[in-house]
Motif scaffolding. Structure first.
Motif, PDB file in Angstrom:
ATOM      1  N   VAL A 162      33.901  37.670  38.346  1.00 21.07           N
ATOM      2  CA  VAL A 162      34.845  36.685  38.892  1.00 21.07           C
ATOM      3  C   VAL A 162      36.090  36.618  38.019  1.00 21.07           C
ATOM      4  O   VAL A 162      37.224  36.657  38.509  1.00 21.07           O
ATOM      5  N   ARG A 163      35.887  36.536  36.719  1.00 22.22           N
ATOM      6  CA  ARG A 163      37.029  36.394  35.799  1.00 22.22           C
ATOM      7  C   ARG A 163      37.870  37.660  35.722  1.00 22.22           C
ATOM      8  O   ARG A 163      39.070  37.594  35.502  1.00 22.22           O
ATOM      9  N   GLN A 164      37.256  38.818  35.913  1.00 22.88           N
ATOM     10  CA  GLN A 164      38.013  40.067  35.827  1.00 22.88           C
ATOM     11  C   GLN A 164      38.735  40.419  37.116  1.00 22.88           C
ATOM     12  O   GLN A 164      39.756  41.095  37.075  1.00 22.88           O
ATOM     13  N   THR A 165      38.192  39.986  38.251  1.00 24.72           N
ATOM     14  CA  THR A 165      38.742  40.450  39.526  1.00 24.72           C
ATOM     15  C   THR A 165      39.345  39.352  40.382  1.00 24.72           C
ATOM     16  O   THR A 165      39.981  39.648  41.390  1.00 24.72           O
ATOM     17  N   GLY A 166      39.104  38.089  40.036  1.00 24.81           N
ATOM     18  CA  GLY A 166      39.528  37.007  40.920  1.00 24.81           C
ATOM     19  C   GLY A 166      38.573  36.813  42.079  1.00 24.81           C
ATOM     20  O   GLY A 166      38.928  36.209  43.091  1.00 24.81           O
ATOM     21  N   ALA A 167      37.346  37.328  41.943  1.00 25.98           N
ATOM     22  CA  ALA A 167      36.327  37.168  42.981  1.00 25.98           C
ATOM     23  C   ALA A 167      35.979  35.689  43.144  1.00 25.98           C
ATOM     24  O   ALA A 167      36.365  34.846  42.330  1.00 25.98           O
ATOM     25  N   ALA A 209      31.878  46.779  40.661  1.00 21.74           N
ATOM     26  CA  ALA A 209      32.570  45.673  41.323  1.00 21.74           C
ATOM     27  C   ALA A 209      34.030  45.567  40.893  1.00 21.74           C
ATOM     28  O   ALA A 209      34.855  45.069  41.656  1.00 21.74           O
ATOM     29  N   THR A 210      34.340  46.030  39.686  1.00 21.97           N
ATOM     30  CA  THR A 210      35.726  45.900  39.210  1.00 21.97           C
ATOM     31  C   THR A 210      36.577  47.124  39.537  1.00 21.97           C
ATOM     32  O   THR A 210      37.769  47.113  39.261  1.00 21.97           O
ATOM     33  N   ARG A 211      35.970  48.120  40.118  1.00 24.75           N
ATOM     34  CA  ARG A 211      36.757  49.272  40.597  1.00 24.75           C
ATOM     35  C   ARG A 211      37.476  48.875  41.862  1.00 24.75           C
ATOM     36  O   ARG A 211      36.932  48.258  42.738  1.00 24.75           O
TER      37      ARG A 211
END
Length: 127
Positions: free
Chosen positions: A77-82, A124-126
């Protein structure tokens, strides 16, 4: 999705709390510092492997696994804005590209020897 679907902030309330509890327990009990970085998921995967290797019964670590899965979800969530999504008591994250991920189930799969929170985060962060 089924009937009552929630999005952040309501869907995030429980997993964010579970993640924070896992961070506190790992810091106090296992002397493991978790900083919500993707690199920290290496340590989480190893911790879960150690629990499995010690023959710890699933029932004894079920809430720990839920917390560690929620922690991995918060890293994503924190890395991607999910955003966290919830339906019927289950919690997932939805990345901005629309993909859905189940980090809590992935933690259970890790304990069973067939998963990795680090690899889930990588995927997930790709974009």
């Amino acid at each position: 999705m089924t009937t009552q679907q929630e999005t952040r902030p309501t869907a995030a309330a429980k997993p964010v709390r579970w993640a924070a509890d896992a961070v506190a327990v790992m810091r106090e009990g296992a002397r493991l510092r978790l900083d919500y970085s993707a690199q920290s998921l290496w340590r989480v995967d190893r911790m879960i492997e150690n629990l499995r290797g010690e023959g710890t019964p699933y029932a004894a670590v079920e809430s720990t696994l839920r917390g560690l899965g929620a922690y991995a979800g918060e890293v994503i969530v924190r890395q991607t804005g999910a955003e966290w999504w919830a339906t019927g008591g289950d919690h997932w994250i939805r990345t901005p590209d629309g993909r859905m991920w189940d980090p809590i189930d992935e933690a259970r799969r890790c304990f069973a020897g067939d998963g990795s929170l680090r690899l889930l985060c990588r995927d997930a962060t790709r974009s």
